[in-house]
Structure formats: C-alpha cells, structure tokens
Design a protein around this motif. Sequence first.
Motif, mmCIF file in Angstrom:
data_model
loop_
_atom_site.group_PDB
_atom_site.id
_atom_site.type_symbol
_atom_site.label_atom_id
_atom_site.label_comp_id
_atom_site.label_asym_id
_atom_site.label_seq_id
_atom_site.Cartn_x
_atom_site.Cartn_y
_atom_site.Cartn_z
ATOM 1 N N VAL A 105 0.846 -1.206 0.000
ATOM 2 C CA VAL A 105 0.000 0.000 0.000
ATOM 3 C C VAL A 105 0.879 1.252 0.000
ATOM 4 O O VAL A 105 0.603 2.217 -0.720
ATOM 5 C CB VAL A 105 -0.955 -0.019 1.221
ATOM 6 C CG1 VAL A 105 -1.608 1.337 1.429
ATOM 7 C CG2 VAL A 105 -2.006 -1.081 1.038
ATOM 8 N N LEU A 106 1.955 1.231 0.774
ATOM 9 C CA LEU A 106 2.877 2.368 0.805
ATOM 10 C C LEU A 106 3.528 2.582 -0.556
ATOM 11 O O LEU A 106 3.629 3.717 -1.034
ATOM 12 C CB LEU A 106 3.948 2.141 1.880
ATOM 13 C CG LEU A 106 5.007 3.235 2.005
ATOM 14 C CD1 LEU A 106 4.360 4.532 2.481
ATOM 15 C CD2 LEU A 106 6.097 2.790 2.959
ATOM 16 N N ALA A 107 3.942 1.503 -1.216
ATOM 17 C CA ALA A 107 4.567 1.618 -2.530
ATOM 18 C C ALA A 107 3.582 2.163 -3.564
ATOM 19 O O ALA A 107 3.929 3.034 -4.376
ATOM 20 C CB ALA A 107 5.100 0.254 -2.969
ATOM 21 N N ILE A 108 2.348 1.684 -3.522
ATOM 22 C CA ILE A 108 1.338 2.155 -4.475
ATOM 23 C C ILE A 108 1.025 3.630 -4.234
ATOM 24 O O ILE A 108 0.908 4.419 -5.172
ATOM 25 C CB ILE A 108 0.074 1.283 -4.380
ATOM 26 C CG1 ILE A 108 0.362 -0.106 -4.935
ATOM 27 C CG2 ILE A 108 -1.091 1.918 -5.121
ATOM 28 C CD1 ILE A 108 -0.747 -1.104 -4.690
ATOM 29 N N THR A 109 0.907 4.021 -2.972
ATOM 30 C CA THR A 109 0.619 5.416 -2.644
ATOM 31 C C THR A 109 1.755 6.327 -3.091
ATOM 32 O O THR A 109 1.520 7.404 -3.635
ATOM 33 C CB THR A 109 0.389 5.560 -1.126
ATOM 34 O OG1 THR A 109 -0.661 4.664 -0.750
ATOM 35 C CG2 THR A 109 0.005 6.971 -0.759
#
Length: 138
Positions: free
Chosen positions: A64-68
């Motif tokens: 989720v952090l990478a996508i954000t």
Amino acid sequence: MSAAPLRRPRTSTAVPTRATQPRERGTSQDRRHLRAVSAPEQARSLAPFAWTCVLIIMAALASVLAITTAMSEGAYERRDLKIEIAQLHQQRAALVSELEANSSPTYLAEAARGLGMEPHTTLGFVSLTDQAVLKQGE
C-alpha cells in the motif's frame, strides 16, 4: 437377606468342553478387540501462525505504501505537465496574435516601404495556361 450372591450347586463334575473352557490368552478373538493406541499429539505452538500473519500484514502495508508513493509521484508529474500545457497555450496565443498583427495589410505595407518597395499602380494577372502576365490598366 444378605447381600451375598446366591451360588448354584454344581450338578456335574464332568470335564468342561472346549466351548466352556476358559480362553487362552492371545487368541484371535482377543486380538480382534485390541488396537494400537497412537501417541498423544503434542501441543502446537501458535508462534509460526502468528509470525505468518504478521508478515502478511507487513507485506500488505508495504505494498500500500509503494502504491501510494507511485500515485503521488504521478500526481506531481501530472501537475507539472498541466503547468507546462498552460504555458504552451499562453505562448501559442501570443504567437497567433503576433502572426495576425504581422499579416495585416497595414503592417505589410509598412514593412514593404521599409525595404524600399513602392506601391504599383496597375494590376496584373498570371495566366498559367499561356504562361504569360496579363496587365490591366495600362
């Protein structure tokens, strides 16, 4: 009355037959009722399951952090491109207005006089079929 069980008197003293003889130990009928007992299961630890759950949750949070992060980078690029497009629209509008001003008849006449040209008094036409210049007004 007493609590002792009543005994029946024996009427015969004959030797018991095979059916009435006590069973020998280890016969097939006795073995039929025997079965192997498995060892008790050892208590399982919850640690591997808990670590697996923690790793899955951490992997999900990292994704989720990478996508954000990727989406925010894309948003900044989009903002920069919008600003560049707005500047290019302003530059195009300035060039179009300059082109319209330079193509006006008044500006063209002034530019021709600045180059030493003079207005011609007669009009002429070019005939492409005859390849000749036709003059009017002379």
